[in-house]
Enzyme design. Structure first.
Site, mmCIF file in Angstrom:
data_model
loop_
_atom_site.group_PDB
_atom_site.id
_atom_site.type_symbol
_atom_site.label_atom_id
_atom_site.label_comp_id
_atom_site.label_asym_id
_atom_site.label_seq_id
_atom_site.Cartn_x
_atom_site.Cartn_y
_atom_site.Cartn_z
ATOM 1 N N PHE B 38 0.851 -1.189 0.000
ATOM 2 C CA PHE B 38 0.000 0.000 0.000
ATOM 3 C C PHE B 38 0.885 1.236 0.000
ATOM 4 O O PHE B 38 1.658 1.446 0.936
ATOM 5 C CB PHE B 38 -0.939 -0.022 1.216
ATOM 6 C CG PHE B 38 -1.945 -1.134 1.136
ATOM 7 C CD1 PHE B 38 -1.564 -2.443 1.395
ATOM 8 C CD2 PHE B 38 -3.251 -0.879 0.777
ATOM 9 C CE1 PHE B 38 -2.478 -3.487 1.289
ATOM 10 C CE2 PHE B 38 -4.182 -1.910 0.675
ATOM 11 C CZ PHE B 38 -3.791 -3.216 0.929
ATOM 12 N N VAL B 76 2.524 -1.577 4.426
ATOM 13 C CA VAL B 76 2.146 -0.183 4.208
ATOM 14 C C VAL B 76 3.432 0.630 4.179
ATOM 15 O O VAL B 76 4.252 0.517 5.095
ATOM 16 C CB VAL B 76 1.223 0.299 5.354
ATOM 17 C CG1 VAL B 76 0.869 1.765 5.174
ATOM 18 C CG2 VAL B 76 -0.034 -0.554 5.424
ATOM 19 N N CYS B 77 3.622 1.426 3.142
ATOM 20 C CA CYS B 77 4.857 2.221 3.028
ATOM 21 C C CYS B 77 4.954 3.197 4.204
ATOM 22 O O CYS B 77 4.056 4.029 4.413
ATOM 23 C CB CYS B 77 4.876 3.000 1.724
ATOM 24 S SG CYS B 77 6.293 4.110 1.608
ATOM 25 N N ILE B 78 6.044 3.116 4.944
ATOM 26 C CA ILE B 78 6.153 3.900 6.175
ATOM 27 C C ILE B 78 6.278 5.397 5.881
ATOM 28 O O ILE B 78 5.654 6.219 6.570
ATOM 29 C CB ILE B 78 7.316 3.384 7.060
ATOM 30 C CG1 ILE B 78 7.285 4.054 8.424
ATOM 31 C CG2 ILE B 78 8.673 3.564 6.386
ATOM 32 C CD1 ILE B 78 8.141 3.379 9.468
ATOM 33 N N ALA B 81 2.898 6.647 4.798
ATOM 34 C CA ALA B 81 1.948 6.592 5.908
ATOM 35 C C ALA B 81 2.191 7.717 6.915
ATOM 36 O O ALA B 81 1.251 8.407 7.317
ATOM 37 C CB ALA B 81 2.041 5.235 6.604
#
Lengths: 99, 130
Positions: B38, B76-78, B81
């Site tokens: 994501f 989830v791409c940090i 995010a």
């Protein structure tokens, strides 16, 4: 190495479809999803451009997105559902999304 | 066949539904999903505070159930995010923010995970747009 080009933006809003058509390989295919299915609108330059593609280039449209927009696919296009979409991805070596 | 699926669009956009339906069809067709990634506005699909209108599809919930039920690797791409205020407990503590809105089954990690998934999978399918 044939590529499946996946489009999801309206061709009336930007030039993704036009760019895609310029660099299509002879064995490539196009899958229209989301607002990109508007490219199949009868009597438009976009549909004409798609119909001028060589017969070797397959044209697909996602059933759900056609239905949601009350559209019918012309003869040139093959309608696929989600299992068909997955199968298409296995059939082409690469899948390129025009994000 | 092994699939990696990346979602770039926010949960209220049609591309998010398309990605979910495609992912479901992938497993139903006997294929494997090596990773869901994501990215960009797609990180909002993993946020636990999204409230969908009652007469609309609750995509964040459907994603959560799909990932949990099938025990999938959902990253989830940090960086994407954090800049959008999607934080797990660890990041909320690190940056002294009052709340976390991301938990299991999601994992915050870097873009390298997308690269690795692309290497491991036979196909990388990206979803974005309208």
């Amino acid at each position: 190495m044939a590529t499946l080009h996946m489009l999801s933006h309206s061709p009336f809003a930007d030039s993704r479809l036009a760019s895609c058509l310029r660099l299509l390989g002879a064995a490539d295919a196009i899958l229209l999803s989301g607002d990109a299915v508007y490219a199949l609108q009868p009597g438009t330059a976009n549909l004409q451009a798609l119909q001028l593609m060589p017969a070797s280039v397959a044209l697909y449209a996602l059933d759900e997105d056609l239905t949601a927009r009350g559209m019918q696919a012309p003869e040139r296009a093959q309608v696929v559902d989600y299992p068909g979409f997955v199968e298409l991805c296995t059939r082409y070596a690469k899948v390129n999304s025009w994000l | 066949m092994k699939f990696a699926i990346a979602l770039f669009a926010a949960p209220h956009l049609p591309a998010s539904r398309r990605a979910l339906r495609f992912a479901q069809a992938t497993l139903a067709g006997g294929h494997e999903i090596v990773r869901l990634f994501f990215y960009q506005d797609g990180v909002h699909s993993a946020a636990s505070n999204v409230v969908s209108p009652q007469d609309e599809l609750d995509l964040p919930m459907e994603w959560r159930e799909f990932v949990s039920t099938n025990g999938l690797d959902a990253v989830v791409c940090i960086a994407a995010a954090l800049r959008r205020g999607v934080l797990n407990t660890e990041e909320a503590q690190r940056y002294a923010r009052p709340a976390a809105n991301l938990g299991a089954p999601w994992e915050l990690s870097g873009l390298g995970q997308l690269h690795e998934a692309a290497q491991q999978a036979d196909r990388l399918i990206c979803f974005g747009g309208q």
